[in-house]
Design a protein around this motif. Structure first.
Motif, mmCIF file in Angstrom:
data_model
loop_
_atom_site.group_PDB
_atom_site.id
_atom_site.type_symbol
_atom_site.label_atom_id
_atom_site.label_comp_id
_atom_site.label_asym_id
_atom_site.label_seq_id
_atom_site.Cartn_x
_atom_site.Cartn_y
_atom_site.Cartn_z
ATOM 1 N N ARG A 72 2.952 1.358 10.948
ATOM 2 C CA ARG A 72 2.108 1.456 9.763
ATOM 3 C C ARG A 72 1.146 0.273 9.680
ATOM 4 N NH1 ARG A 72 4.387 5.595 9.933
ATOM 5 N NH2 ARG A 72 5.490 6.748 8.278
ATOM 6 N N PHE A 73 0.026 0.496 8.977
ATOM 7 C CA PHE A 73 -0.798 -0.609 8.516
ATOM 8 C C PHE A 73 -0.171 -1.157 7.232
ATOM 9 C CE2 PHE A 73 -4.368 1.359 10.958
ATOM 10 C CZ PHE A 73 -4.668 0.246 11.719
ATOM 11 N N ASP A 74 -0.190 -2.460 7.061
ATOM 12 C CA ASP A 74 0.447 -3.083 5.905
ATOM 13 C C ASP A 74 -0.505 -3.068 4.711
ATOM 14 O OD1 ASP A 74 2.230 -4.394 4.288
ATOM 15 O OD2 ASP A 74 1.770 -6.388 5.070
ATOM 16 N N PHE A 75 -0.760 -1.872 4.184
ATOM 17 C CA PHE A 75 -1.631 -1.757 3.018
ATOM 18 C C PHE A 75 -0.906 -2.134 1.725
ATOM 19 C CE2 PHE A 75 -3.941 1.524 5.684
ATOM 20 C CZ PHE A 75 -5.048 0.714 5.897
ATOM 21 N N HIS A 76 0.432 -2.057 1.746
ATOM 22 C CA HIS A 76 1.188 -2.303 0.514
ATOM 23 C C HIS A 76 0.988 -3.730 0.011
ATOM 24 C CE1 HIS A 76 4.333 -1.670 -2.458
ATOM 25 N NE2 HIS A 76 4.881 -2.821 -2.089
ATOM 26 N N SER A 77 0.821 -4.693 0.908
ATOM 27 C CA SER A 77 0.652 -6.084 0.496
ATOM 28 C C SER A 77 -0.652 -6.300 -0.254
ATOM 29 C CB SER A 77 0.700 -6.999 1.721
ATOM 30 O OG SER A 77 1.932 -6.863 2.398
ATOM 31 N N TYR A 78 -1.629 -5.431 -0.009
ATOM 32 C CA TYR A 78 -2.939 -5.604 -0.622
ATOM 33 C C TYR A 78 -3.167 -4.648 -1.793
ATOM 34 C CZ TYR A 78 -3.604 -7.939 3.851
ATOM 35 O OH TYR A 78 -3.465 -8.757 4.941
ATOM 36 N N PHE A 79 -2.458 -3.526 -1.812
ATOM 37 C CA PHE A 79 -2.645 -2.527 -2.870
ATOM 38 C C PHE A 79 -1.271 -2.175 -3.450
ATOM 39 C CE2 PHE A 79 -5.838 -1.789 0.473
ATOM 40 C CZ PHE A 79 -6.987 -2.039 -0.241
ATOM 41 N N GLN A 80 -0.665 -3.135 -4.138
ATOM 42 C CA GLN A 80 0.696 -2.948 -4.631
ATOM 43 C C GLN A 80 0.779 -1.930 -5.758
ATOM 44 O OE1 GLN A 80 2.355 -6.767 -5.608
ATOM 45 N NE2 GLN A 80 2.067 -7.596 -3.540
ATOM 46 N N SER A 81 -0.321 -1.717 -6.461
ATOM 47 C CA SER A 81 -0.306 -0.776 -7.585
ATOM 48 C C SER A 81 -0.588 0.663 -7.156
ATOM 49 C CB SER A 81 -1.338 -1.199 -8.634
ATOM 50 O OG SER A 81 -2.652 -1.217 -8.078
ATOM 51 N N VAL A 82 -0.936 0.863 -5.893
ATOM 52 C CA VAL A 82 -1.251 2.206 -5.399
ATOM 53 C C VAL A 82 0.047 2.919 -5.047
ATOM 54 C CG1 VAL A 82 -2.477 3.509 -3.618
ATOM 55 C CG2 VAL A 82 -3.466 1.406 -4.533
ATOM 56 N N PRO A 83 0.194 4.217 -5.406
ATOM 57 C CA PRO A 83 1.419 4.966 -5.070
ATOM 58 C C PRO A 83 1.684 4.969 -3.563
ATOM 59 C CG PRO A 83 0.101 6.178 -6.663
ATOM 60 C CD PRO A 83 -0.725 5.007 -6.226
ATOM 61 N N ASN A 84 2.975 5.009 -3.225
ATOM 62 C CA ASN A 84 3.367 4.942 -1.816
ATOM 63 C C ASN A 84 2.833 6.126 -1.011
ATOM 64 O OD1 ASN A 84 4.757 2.521 -2.074
ATOM 65 N ND2 ASN A 84 6.665 3.551 -2.661
ATOM 66 N N ASP A 85 2.768 7.316 -1.625
ATOM 67 C CA ASP A 85 2.252 8.481 -0.907
ATOM 68 C C ASP A 85 0.798 8.278 -0.509
ATOM 69 O OD1 ASP A 85 4.689 9.653 -1.195
ATOM 70 O OD2 ASP A 85 4.126 10.924 -2.892
ATOM 71 N N TRP A 86 0.024 7.676 -1.394
ATOM 72 C CA TRP A 86 -1.377 7.407 -1.074
ATOM 73 C C TRP A 86 -1.495 6.377 0.030
ATOM 74 C CZ3 TRP A 86 -4.931 7.334 -6.017
ATOM 75 C CH2 TRP A 86 -4.744 8.534 -6.714
ATOM 76 N N LEU A 87 -0.633 5.364 -0.027
ATOM 77 C CA LEU A 87 -0.659 4.336 1.011
ATOM 78 C C LEU A 87 -0.279 4.926 2.366
ATOM 79 C CD1 LEU A 87 0.955 1.277 -0.817
ATOM 80 C CD2 LEU A 87 -1.462 1.635 -0.275
ATOM 81 N N ALA A 88 0.687 5.857 2.372
ATOM 82 C CA ALA A 88 1.081 6.493 3.621
ATOM 83 C C ALA A 88 -0.065 7.322 4.190
ATOM 84 C CB ALA A 88 2.310 7.375 3.397
ATOM 85 N N ALA A 89 -0.757 8.055 3.319
ATOM 86 C CA ALA A 89 -1.900 8.845 3.775
ATOM 87 C C ALA A 89 -3.007 7.936 4.294
ATOM 88 C CB ALA A 89 -2.418 9.724 2.634
ATOM 89 N N LEU A 90 -3.233 6.834 3.595
ATOM 90 C CA LEU A 90 -4.261 5.879 4.027
ATOM 91 C C LEU A 90 -3.883 5.258 5.368
ATOM 92 C CD1 LEU A 90 -6.911 4.504 3.191
ATOM 93 C CD2 LEU A 90 -5.560 2.718 2.093
ATOM 94 N N SER A 91 -2.608 4.973 5.550
ATOM 95 C CA SER A 91 -2.142 4.405 6.814
ATOM 96 C C SER A 91 -2.290 5.409 7.947
ATOM 97 C CB SER A 91 -0.688 3.968 6.683
ATOM 98 O OG SER A 91 -0.245 3.317 7.857
ATOM 99 N N LEU A 92 -1.999 6.690 7.672
ATOM 100 C CA LEU A 92 -2.156 7.727 8.694
ATOM 101 C C LEU A 92 -3.611 7.815 9.146
ATOM 102 C CD1 LEU A 92 -1.283 10.169 10.375
ATOM 103 C CD2 LEU A 92 -1.559 11.576 8.316
ATOM 104 N N ILE A 93 -4.528 7.846 8.189
ATOM 105 C CA ILE A 93 -5.954 7.918 8.528
ATOM 106 C C ILE A 93 -6.381 6.676 9.299
ATOM 107 C CG2 ILE A 93 -8.285 7.984 7.562
ATOM 108 C CD1 ILE A 93 -7.117 9.591 5.219
#
Length: 233
Positions: A52-73
């Motif tokens: 995965r890309f570590d988007f959670h550290s930068y977008f902690q308020s974003v839902p996990n499903d969105w972060l997973a989709a963003l990481s996939l893209i």
């Protein structure tokens, strides 16, 4: 020792798939939409292994499903970008395997640092460094062996996967691969602006420009590799 985990298996399965795809492309010419679809599938394979890309550290308020989709893209775009950057730079003897060698060497040295301490990444990087140096020996001008699309795809996929496997060393590889990546992006944008297919080949890359201006393949490759080595350093 090597760790037989999901990311390592994804690297092995993807490499075997590239061999099969390259054989099919050699037997009968595969159209570019299938090349792009194959690269997207490889990106999905990498994502499915848990990288995965570590988007959670930068977008902690974003839902996990969105972060997973963003990481996939993001992973798909990363895999497609690196594979095509390595493939498109393979237009002059010695360029592609030399750039791959410096990239694997950079990851290897980073993996050995005490604060990183990733022996599996170091072993894989050293193996791939040996492969790229072996190809470079026979690919240097005048080339006796050509990597072809399959060879460039393999090295590009391996680089893209190891960067994620090693804990998102994407920024590191973007620095080392700055010349082929920016060259690929420039040509991609130019083709789109001119209304051409972004995946149909042309002779508008930087090394084509230098060759057309009378540059010798050895000088062009040496200049590329010198700047790549400095960026890796």
């Amino acid at each position: 020792r090597l760790e037989w985990n999901a990311p390592f298996m994804a690297l092995c399965i993807g490499s075997l798939a590239i061999i099969a795809f390259s054989f099919a492309d050699d037997v009968g010419h595969v159209a570019w939409p299938w090349h792009l679809s194959f690269q997207v599938l490889l990106g999905i394979l990498v994502f499915s292994s848990g990288m995965r890309f570590d988007f959670h550290s930068y977008f902690q308020s974003v839902p996990n499903d969105w972060l997973a989709a963003l990481s996939l893209i993001g992973i798909i775009l990363w895999v497609v970008l690196v594979m095509n950057a390595l493939n498109w730079v393979d237009g002059t003897d010695g360029l592609m395997p030399g750039i791959a060698a410096f990239s694997f060497g950079t990851v290897f040295l980073l993996a050995l640092r005490p604060e990183v301490n990733q022996p599996t990444i170091a072993i894989l990087s050293m193996m791939l460094l040996g492969l790229s140096l072996g190809l470079l020996f026979f690919n240097w001008y005048p080339a006796k062996i050509l990597a072809g699309t399959g060879g460039a795809y393999f090295f590009g996929f391996a680089l893209a996967t190891i960067a994620l496997y090693a804990g998102t060393k994407v920024a590191t590889l973007l620095m080392v691969l700055a010349i082929p990546v920016f060259d690929a992006l420039f040509v991609l944008v130019r083709r789109l602006v001119e209304g051409h297919s972004p995946f149909l080949p042309d002779e508008a890359h930087l090394h084509h420009f230098l060759l057309a201006r009378g540059g010798h393949p050895t000088l062009i490759a040496s200049t590329y590799l010198l700047f790549t080595a400095l960026l890796g350093l």
